[in-house]
Design an enzyme around this catalytic site. Structure first.
Site, PDB file in Angstrom:
ATOM      1  N   ASP A 106       0.821  -1.213   0.000  1.00  0.00           N
ATOM      2  CA  ASP A 106       0.000   0.000   0.000  1.00  0.00           C
ATOM      3  C   ASP A 106       0.853   1.261   0.000  1.00  0.00           C
ATOM      4  O   ASP A 106       0.508   2.258   0.631  1.00  0.00           O
ATOM      5  CB  ASP A 106      -0.973  -0.005   1.176  1.00  0.00           C
ATOM      6  CG  ASP A 106      -0.287  -0.301   2.505  1.00  0.00           C
ATOM      7  OD1 ASP A 106       0.920  -0.018   2.624  1.00  0.00           O
ATOM      8  OD2 ASP A 106      -0.956  -0.812   3.413  1.00  0.00           O
ATOM      9  N   LYS A 157       8.032   7.224  14.909  1.00  0.00           N
ATOM     10  CA  LYS A 157       7.044   8.297  14.915  1.00  0.00           C
ATOM     11  C   LYS A 157       7.367   9.341  15.978  1.00  0.00           C
ATOM     12  O   LYS A 157       6.639   9.524  16.946  1.00  0.00           O
ATOM     13  CB  LYS A 157       5.638   7.728  15.097  1.00  0.00           C
ATOM     14  CG  LYS A 157       5.188   6.920  13.885  1.00  0.00           C
ATOM     15  CD  LYS A 157       3.737   6.542  13.930  1.00  0.00           C
ATOM     16  CE  LYS A 157       3.348   5.810  12.655  1.00  0.00           C
ATOM     17  NZ  LYS A 157       1.945   5.379  12.645  1.00  0.00           N
ATOM     18  N   ASP A 217       3.645   6.799   0.967  1.00  0.00           N
ATOM     19  CA  ASP A 217       2.719   5.964   1.719  1.00  0.00           C
ATOM     20  C   ASP A 217       1.337   6.579   1.574  1.00  0.00           C
ATOM     21  O   ASP A 217       1.126   7.738   1.938  1.00  0.00           O
ATOM     22  CB  ASP A 217       3.141   5.935   3.195  1.00  0.00           C
ATOM     23  CG  ASP A 217       2.136   5.234   4.085  1.00  0.00           C
ATOM     24  OD1 ASP A 217       1.244   4.558   3.539  1.00  0.00           O
ATOM     25  OD2 ASP A 217       2.237   5.362   5.312  1.00  0.00           O
TER      26      ASP A 217
END
Length: 798
Positions: A106, A157, A217
C-alpha cells in the site's frame, strides 16, 4: 532473491473509501496500488513473491490470482489474527529459504531495488532498511546511520523535538532468512519496534540504504490524492496505462468523448468511459473505468473510481468518489469531500468542503451537507497541541466539536470506564464540559462531574477518585480554550493515547453504547476541599519558627480562595488585589504595603512570578531554581524530573540536599512522570510552589531577596527562529552533522556541550519554528552561543 508483499492493511485512515476494500487494492490511476509494486519487483527480476493477507483477503486473491497475468508467481499466506509486520512475514518462513525483500502493498515507489540489494550484499548485512529523505518525518520512523551506512539509532514516529534527521524508514527491507529464527511463529512481532532494535542492541550487521527516487505511503486521504497528482506530474517513474492523447492527458481504451470536451489536464481517463457534451476535464482529474460524465459537468482535482454515473451539470472540484455512485443533476462537491461507494446523491445536493459520506447512503434533493454523514468535518491541523486540544471558543472549540471529540475520546480510551470532567469557572467552559460529558456517556463512559475547579485540582481528583482519567475545560487569559486530557495518574495522556483519539476522531466511526444503557453521571463537589487538605498537609511548618510575613497577591478570585487558607496556615498575611490589576504595578503595591513578597498567579493556578520586598521581579530560570530548591528542602531524597533546557547546576543543588534530578524532554508529561507518585508538582502547580517557597523562607529565616542570593547565578539566553515545517527534519540532520566532535545529548532536540556551557536546538511542536537555548559562564557567553547557532540555522535555511 524472493519477496514478501505485506497486504493485510485495513486502511482505516482512508475511510470511507476502504470500508469494503483492503488498502492495497485502493486504485492509483485506475489500477490497485499493489499492482505497481508487483510490476516493480518483476522489473528487478524478482518473480517468486509471498503475499501476506488478512483484511478481506479474497478481494486480493480474486484480482491477482496466481500472478501469471503479471509475469510473477504469487503465494498467499493468510493471518487469522493480527501478528504485526514481522509476525505476518514469519507465516511465510517455509517459502523464504533465501534472502528476500519485504515491501508494502500500500505504498507507491520507483526505487532501484537492484542497487539496494547490491548494497545489502556488499555490506554482508543481516538486515538492510531502505530509507528515503522526508520533508515531514513525524509520521514515519526516523533512522540514523553512520558514514558507512550502519544504523546507529531508531526513532519511531517521533515528536519534532526528537527529529534528529529527515531520513525515514520506508518499510522496505532486505533480509537474510535467519532473522526469522529470532522469534516464534503465531505471535505478534514487529520489525521496527522489536526485531531491528534487538539487532542494533546486539551489534549485528544492520544497515540503512538511502534510496533515490519516489516513495509515498498512501495512508491518508490527502496523501492518497497527492500521490496520484504526482503520478500525472511524472514524479514517480511508474507506468500509467493508456494513450497520451495530449501532453499529460492519458486516455484508456474504448473511451468516447464529445467533440467539445474541454481538456485541461494533466488527467487520466480509464477504459470504457463516456464523456458528454461540454464536459470540462480540469487539472488533475483522475477517472477510473466505466464512468459516465454527462453534459455540462465540470471536474477539477477530482478522483473517481469505477462505474460512476455523473448526471448533467455536476460540479466536482477537489473531491474523491468511490465506485458505483449515482450523482443526479446539478449536484456539487466541494474541496476535500469524500463519498464512499454505492451512494446516491440527489439533484442539486451540495456536499460542503471536507465532508465525508459513508458507503450506501442516499442524500436527498437540495440537501446541503455541512457535516459528514457519520459525524463531522476533517481538520487540517493536528488535533493535539503541546497542552491539549486547543481552539478559539465558539469558533474552533464549539459544542459540536466538543461532542465529537468526547465521543472519539471515550470510544478510543475509556469505554466502560470512569472519567472525571471539570471546567474553569466560566459559563462557556461549563457549556463545553456538559457537552463533553454527554459525548462520553454516549459511548458508555461513566462520568464524574467535578464542577468548577482549577487544573491542579482536576489532576488531583483523578488520582483521589481512582478514575481512568479526566477531561478539564480551561479558558486562558489569551482567549484560547483548551481540553486538557489526563490519564489515571493525573498526567497528560501520552502520545500513543493521543494518536488513538485522533485516529478515532478522523475516522468518525465510533462504537455507541446501547440506548438503554449509556454511561452513568454523578457530581462530586468535594475535590477542591480534598486538594486543599493535601496542600496544607504538604505545607505544614513542622516546628519551624513562623515569621510574620505579608504577601501581596494578584490573581483570579477562584485561585485566591485556595491560596488564602494556605498562606494563613503558613503564617503569611495575604492582601488580595483584583485579578484585573496590571502585573507591572505589583512591585509598586509590595513597596507601598511593606510586604515581604508579591505574588502573581495565572488564572489556571499553574504559572506564577514573584516580587521581592525591594521590587525585584523573579521569573524564568531564577524562579525555576527557587521552586526546585524549595522542593528539595521539603522532600528529602526525592527524585524529580527537570527539562533538558533547565540550568545544569540543578544536579549539584539536588545532590547537596539529598535529592536527585532526572533530565527529561520538554513535554509536561515527561517531566511529571518522573515523580508520578507525588500528586503535586512544583513546576505545574503555583499553589504548591507558593507553599514550598514560603515554607523555605520560614526554614531559613531569610527574606526572599536574601534567599535568592544564596542561589548560584545562571546565565541562560533563549531565541526563537522561524523555520518552515517541511525543512525541520533536514535542518536537524544537517545541524547534527555540524556538531561532530562535540559532546551531544539527544534527549530532546540536539543539546551540544561547549566549554563552560551548552546550546539546545529544539524544534517547536506546534509552530514552524526552532527554539535556541544556551547556558554560558556569563551573560555575554550565553548570548554569543545563541548568536552562533542562530547564524548556523539561518545559513542552512537559505
Amino acid at each position: 532473491m524472493k519477496a514478501v508483499i505485506m497486504a493485510g492493511g485495513k486502511g482505516t485512515r482512508l475511510r470511507p473509501l476502504t470500508c469494503h476494500l483492503p488498502k492495497p487494492m485502493v486504485p492509483l490511476a485506475g489500477r490497485p496500488c499493489m499492482e505497481y509494486i508487483i510490476e516493480l519487483l518483476e522489473a528487478h527480476g524478482i518473480i517468486d513473491i509471498a503475499v501476506t493477507i488478512q483484511y478481506l483477503p479474497d478481494v486480493i486473491r480474486d484480482y491477482f490470482g496466481d500472478g501469471s497475468r503479471h509475469g510473477v508467481r504469487l503465494h498467499y499466506f493468510e493471518e487469522t489474527v493480527p501478528l504485526g509486520t514481522a509476525g505476518s512475514v514469519k507465516n511465510a518462513a517455509p517459502f523464504l529459504d533465501e534472502p528476500f525483500v519485504v515491501i508494502s502493498g500500500d505504498a507507491l515507489t520507483d526505487f532501484d531495488l537492484t542497487q539496494a540489494i547490491r548494497f545489502h550484499q556488499e555490506k554482508r548485512s543481516l538486515a538492510t532498511l531502505v530509507l528515503t529523505r522526508a520533508r515531514h518525518p513525524l509520521e514515519y520512523g526516523v533512522v540514523m546511520t553512520d558514514n558507512d551506512g550502519r544504523i546507529v539509532r531508531f526513532l519511531e514516529k517521533p515528536s519534532w523535538s526528537e527529529v534528529f534527521s529527515d531520513t525515514v524508514n520506508t518499510g522496505i527491507y532486505i533480509l537474510e532468512p535467519e532473522v526469522l529464527d529470532r522469534f516464534e511463529p503465531d505471535i505478534a512481532y514487529d520489525f521496527s519496534q522489536q526485531l531491528f532494535p534487538g539487532l542494533l542492541s546486539e551489534g549485528k550487521p544492520l544497515y540503512g540504504y538511502i534510496a533515490d527516487g519516489y516513495w509515498s505511503d498512501i495512508g491518508t486521504l490527502e496523501q492518497y490524492r497527492q500521490t496520484q497528482f504526482d503520478m500525472l506530474d511524472r514524479k514517480a517513474n511508474v507506468r500509467i496505462r493508456g494513450t497520451e492523447l495530449q501532453p499529460g492527458i492519458y486516455v484508456g481504451e474504448n473511451v468516447t468523448a464529445a467533440p467539445d470536451v474541454k481538456w485541461i489536464g494533466p488527467a487520466f481517463i480509464g477504459d470504457g468511459c463516456r464523456i458528454g457534451e461540454g464536459v470540462e476535464i480540469g487539472e488533475y482529474s483522475i477517472v477510473g473505468q466505466g464512468n459516465v460524465l454527462s453534459a455540462g459537468s465540470v471536474l477539477g482535482r477530482t478522483i473517481l473510481w469505477d462505474h460512476n454515473h455523473i448526471a448533467e451539470r455536476n460540479e466536482l472540484l477537489g473531491s474523491t468518489l468511490g465506485s458505483r455512485i449515482f450523482c443526479k443533476e446539478s449536484a456539487r462537491f466541494a474541496d476535500g469531500s469524500v463519498v464512499g461507494s454505492h451512494c446516491v446523491i440527489g439533484p442539486k445536493a451540495v456536499v460542503e468542503p471536507h465532508v465525508k459520506i459513508w458507503p450506501k447512503k442516499q442524500i436527498r434533493e437540495n440537501t446541503r451537507l455541512t457535516s459528514s454523514f457519520v459525524w463531522g468535518e476533517h481538520l487540517g491541523r493536528p488535533l493535539y497541541s503541546a497542552y491539549g486540544v486547543t481552539g478559539t471558543p465558539n469558533l474552533d472549540l464549539t459544542p459540536e466539536f466538543a461532542a465529537r471529540f468526547a465521543t472519539a475520546y471515550g470510544s478510543a480510551l475509556a469505554a466502560g470506564k470512569r472519567l472525571t470532567v471539570s471546567s474553569a469557572p466560566h459559563e462557556f467552559a461549563r457549556l463545553i464540559k456538559r457537552t463533553v460529558a454527554a459525548g462520553l456517556q454516549s459511548v458508555g463512559v461513566d462520568v464524574v462531574d467535578l464542577g468548577d475547579v482549577l487544573p491542579p485540582v482536576a489532576r488531583f481528583a483523578v488520582r483521589e477518585l481512582q478514575s481512568a482519567g479526566g477531561i478539564h475545560v480551561q479558558l486562558g487569559a489569551d482567549g484560547r480554550g483548551c481540553l486538557e486530557c489526563y490519564d489515571g495518574q493525573g498526567l497528560p495522556i501520552d502520545k500513543a493515547a493521543e494518536r488513538k483519539v485522533e485516529n478515532g476522531f478522523r475516522q468518525e466511526d465510533y462504537g455507541r453504547a446501547p440506548a438503554e444503557s449509556p454511561g452513568s453521571y454523578r457530581t462530586e463537589e468535594t475535590m477542591t476541599s480534598s486538594y486543599l487538605g493535601a496542600l496544607l498537609a504538604f505545607s505544614t511548618l513542622e516546628g519551624e519558627g513562623a515569621l510574620p510575613l505579608r504577601a501581596v497577591v494578584c490573581t483570579h478570585p477562584a485561585v485566591f480562595a485556595l491560596l488564602r487558607p494556605l498562606l494563613d496556615a503558613l503564617g503569611c498575611e495575604a492582601v488580595h488585589l483584583p485579578a484585573e490589576a496590571q502585573r507591572e504595578r505589583l512591585a509598586e503595591h509590595v513597596r507601598a504595603l511593606s510586604a515581604d513578597l508579591g505574588l502573581w498567579l495565572d488564572d489556571d493556578a499553574r504559572g506564577m512570578s514573584l516580587i521581592t520586598s525591594g521590587g525585584e521581579s523573579v521569573t524564568g530560570d531564577r524562579l525555576m531554581l527557587l521552586q526546585y530548591v524549595s522542593f528539595f528542602h521539603s522532600f528529602k531524597s526525592a527524585v524529580i524530573g527537570a527539562p533538558v533546557s533547565a540550568p545544569h547546576l540543578l544536579e549539584s543543588l539536588a545532590e547537596g540536599l539529598g535529592a536527585r534530578i532526572v533530565r527529561t524532554k520538554q513535554q509536561i508529561r515527561s517531566i511529571m512522570e518522573v515523580s508520578a507518585d507525588l500528586a503535586l508538582h512544583p513546576l505545574f502547580d503555583g499553589l504548591f510552589a507558593t507553599g514550598l517557597i514560603v515554607r523555605n523562607m520560614h526554614r531559613s529565616g531569610l527574606p526572599l531577596d536574601e534567599l535568592l542570593r544564596l542561589l548560584p547565578s545562571v546565565y541562560v539566553r533563549r531565541e526563537r527562529i522561524d523555520c518552515p515545517w517541511d525543512r525541520k527534519g533536514e535542518i536537524m540532520r544537517r545541524m547534527l552533522q555540524e556538531t561532530k566532535g562535540r559532546p551531544v545529548e539527544l534527549i530532546d532536540g540536539i543539546k551540544v556541550h561547549h566549554d563552560g556551557g551548552w546550546v539546545l536546538l529544539l524544534p517547536d511542536s506546534d509552530d514552524p519554528a526552532f527554539s535556541v537555548v544556551a547556558q554560558g559562564q556569563h551573560d555575554e557567553h550565553a548570548l554569543s552561543l545563541v548568536h552562533e547557532y542562530r547564524e548556523q540555522l539561518l545559513n542552512l535555511m537559505q
